[in-house]
Design an enzyme around this catalytic site. Structure first.
Site, PDB file in Angstrom:
ATOM      1  N   ASP A  67       5.640   7.996  -5.292  1.00  0.00           N
ATOM      2  CA  ASP A  67       6.365   9.145  -4.760  1.00  0.00           C
ATOM      3  C   ASP A  67       6.319   9.240  -3.249  1.00  0.00           C
ATOM      4  O   ASP A  67       5.444   8.670  -2.591  1.00  0.00           O
ATOM      5  CB  ASP A  67       5.758  10.436  -5.324  1.00  0.00           C
ATOM      6  CG  ASP A  67       4.406  10.747  -4.683  1.00  0.00           C
ATOM      7  OD1 ASP A  67       3.490   9.907  -4.799  1.00  0.00           O
ATOM      8  OD2 ASP A  67       4.279  11.811  -4.042  1.00  0.00           O
ATOM      9  N   GLY A 100      -7.363   0.035  -0.666  1.00  0.00           N
ATOM     10  CA  GLY A 100      -8.330  -0.363  -1.685  1.00  0.00           C
ATOM     11  C   GLY A 100      -9.499   0.600  -1.809  1.00  0.00           C
ATOM     12  O   GLY A 100     -10.371   0.434  -2.649  1.00  0.00           O
ATOM     13  N   LYS A 109      -0.449  -4.295  -1.289  1.00  0.00           N
ATOM     14  CA  LYS A 109      -0.176  -4.447   0.156  1.00  0.00           C
ATOM     15  C   LYS A 109      -1.410  -5.077   0.786  1.00  0.00           C
ATOM     16  O   LYS A 109      -2.259  -4.363   1.344  1.00  0.00           O
ATOM     17  CB  LYS A 109       0.020  -3.062   0.791  1.00  0.00           C
ATOM     18  CG  LYS A 109       1.344  -2.401   0.549  1.00  0.00           C
ATOM     19  CD  LYS A 109       1.364  -1.102   1.369  1.00  0.00           C
ATOM     20  CE  LYS A 109       2.442  -0.161   0.971  1.00  0.00           C
ATOM     21  NZ  LYS A 109       2.271   1.172   1.587  1.00  0.00           N
ATOM     22  N   ASP A 164      -3.481  -0.209  -1.697  1.00  0.00           N
ATOM     23  CA  ASP A 164      -3.170  -0.133  -0.274  1.00  0.00           C
ATOM     24  C   ASP A 164      -4.450  -0.502   0.488  1.00  0.00           C
ATOM     25  O   ASP A 164      -4.776  -1.673   0.615  1.00  0.00           O
ATOM     26  CB  ASP A 164      -2.702   1.305  -0.026  1.00  0.00           C
ATOM     27  CG  ASP A 164      -2.142   1.550   1.350  1.00  0.00           C
ATOM     28  OD1 ASP A 164      -1.542   0.634   1.914  1.00  0.00           O
ATOM     29  OD2 ASP A 164      -2.289   2.677   1.865  1.00  0.00           O
ATOM     30  N   ASP A 184      -0.425   1.771  -9.728  1.00  0.00           N
ATOM     31  CA  ASP A 184       0.892   1.542  -9.150  1.00  0.00           C
ATOM     32  C   ASP A 184       0.803   0.619  -7.931  1.00  0.00           C
ATOM     33  O   ASP A 184       1.563  -0.330  -7.803  1.00  0.00           O
ATOM     34  CB  ASP A 184       1.567   2.867  -8.766  1.00  0.00           C
ATOM     35  CG  ASP A 184       0.646   3.805  -7.971  1.00  0.00           C
ATOM     36  OD1 ASP A 184      -0.530   3.450  -7.722  1.00  0.00           O
ATOM     37  OD2 ASP A 184       1.105   4.896  -7.601  1.00  0.00           O
ATOM     38  N   GLY A 223       0.951   8.117 -10.431  1.00  0.00           N
ATOM     39  CA  GLY A 223       1.715   6.934 -10.031  1.00  0.00           C
ATOM     40  C   GLY A 223       1.729   5.801 -11.035  1.00  0.00           C
ATOM     41  O   GLY A 223       2.707   5.079 -11.155  1.00  0.00           O
ATOM     42  N   THR A 276      -9.645   3.887  -2.722  1.00  0.00           N
ATOM     43  CA  THR A 276      -9.668   4.683  -3.957  1.00  0.00           C
ATOM     44  C   THR A 276     -10.165   3.834  -5.121  1.00  0.00           C
ATOM     45  O   THR A 276     -11.052   4.224  -5.862  1.00  0.00           O
ATOM     46  CB  THR A 276      -8.245   5.204  -4.283  1.00  0.00           C
ATOM     47  OG1 THR A 276      -7.704   5.799  -3.109  1.00  0.00           O
ATOM     48  CG2 THR A 276      -8.266   6.208  -5.409  1.00  0.00           C
ATOM     49  N   LEU A 277      -9.569   2.646  -5.249  1.00  0.00           N
ATOM     50  CA  LEU A 277      -9.884   1.786  -6.381  1.00  0.00           C
ATOM     51  C   LEU A 277     -11.306   1.264  -6.367  1.00  0.00           C
ATOM     52  O   LEU A 277     -11.950   1.202  -7.409  1.00  0.00           O
ATOM     53  CB  LEU A 277      -8.897   0.609  -6.405  1.00  0.00           C
ATOM     54  CG  LEU A 277      -7.870   0.668  -7.510  1.00  0.00           C
ATOM     55  CD1 LEU A 277      -8.530   0.523  -8.871  1.00  0.00           C
ATOM     56  CD2 LEU A 277      -7.131   2.002  -7.488  1.00  0.00           C
TER      57      LEU A 277
END
Ligand code: IMP
Ligand code: MG
Length: 172
Positions: A157, A103, A129, A101, A98, A42, A105-106
């Site tokens: 995607d 948060g 978001k 959302d 990208d 992404g 994963t990050l």
């Protein structure tokens, strides 16, 4: 069957914003070199465009992760599918994403990268978001804050489609 896509952020606005962020990074890191990390897939469109707008020396590396959990809800436990090629030791690292959302994963990823000894570690995202946030992540550069809608384009995607749209759209 093709989906109907409504433009949320037009191409000109995305391009202008990327130039703005590029200028800001060039200013904040003046006299230094930045090491951009792209989270595939992404982040790739945004990172390439952003790199072109940064006026100081730039190096780039790529990683791919998958988060355990369902399509719609990331668990926050990240598996590295493709690791970085280079060490982060002593580098001014900027993770380029990208969208942020929940948060999850990050926040997990930043924890892993922080242990690799970068001189600094910042986060840059094209979209945010904030309404969906579950994990506190410090975001240093944000393109646009958007409402809680599922967006596509500019790397994002829906079922691997629409990454190549040059604008940010919403599937109607
Ligand atoms: P989270 O912040 O851990 O919840 O996950 C963020 C990841 O979910 C992003 O990197 C995207 O891959 C995906 N994602 C979240 N929201 C959207 C969206 O609106 N469109 C497309 N992918 C999304
Ligand atoms: Mg992503």
């Amino acid at each position: 069957m093709s989906d109907k896509i409504e433009v949320l952020i037009p191409e000109e606005d995305v391009d202008a914003k990327i130039k703005e962020i590029g200028d800001k990074i060039s200013e904040d890191y003046a006299g230094k070199q930045v090491h951009l990390i792209c989270v595939l897939k992404g982040g790739v469109f945004f990172m390439c465009e952003l790199a072109k707008r940064i006026a100081i020396p730039v190096s780039m590396d790529f990683m791919a992760v998958s988060s355990y959990g369902s399509e719609k809800q990331s668990s926050g436990v990240v598996k590295i599918i493709k690791d970085l090629d280079e060490s982060l030791e002593g580098k001014e690292v900027i993770v380029v994403e990208d969208i942020i959302d929940s948060g999850r994963t990050l926040s997990y990823l930043l924890e892993i990268l922080n242990k690799r000894g970068p001189k600094s570690l910042s986060l840059c995202t094209l979209l945010d978001k904030p309404d969906r946030r579950e994990k506190d992540v410090r975001v240093d550069y944000v393109g646009f804050e958007i409402p809680d809608k599922f967006v596509v384009g500019y790397g994002l995607d829906y079922d691997q489609k629409y990454r190549n749209l040059p604008f940010i759209g919403v599937i109607e």
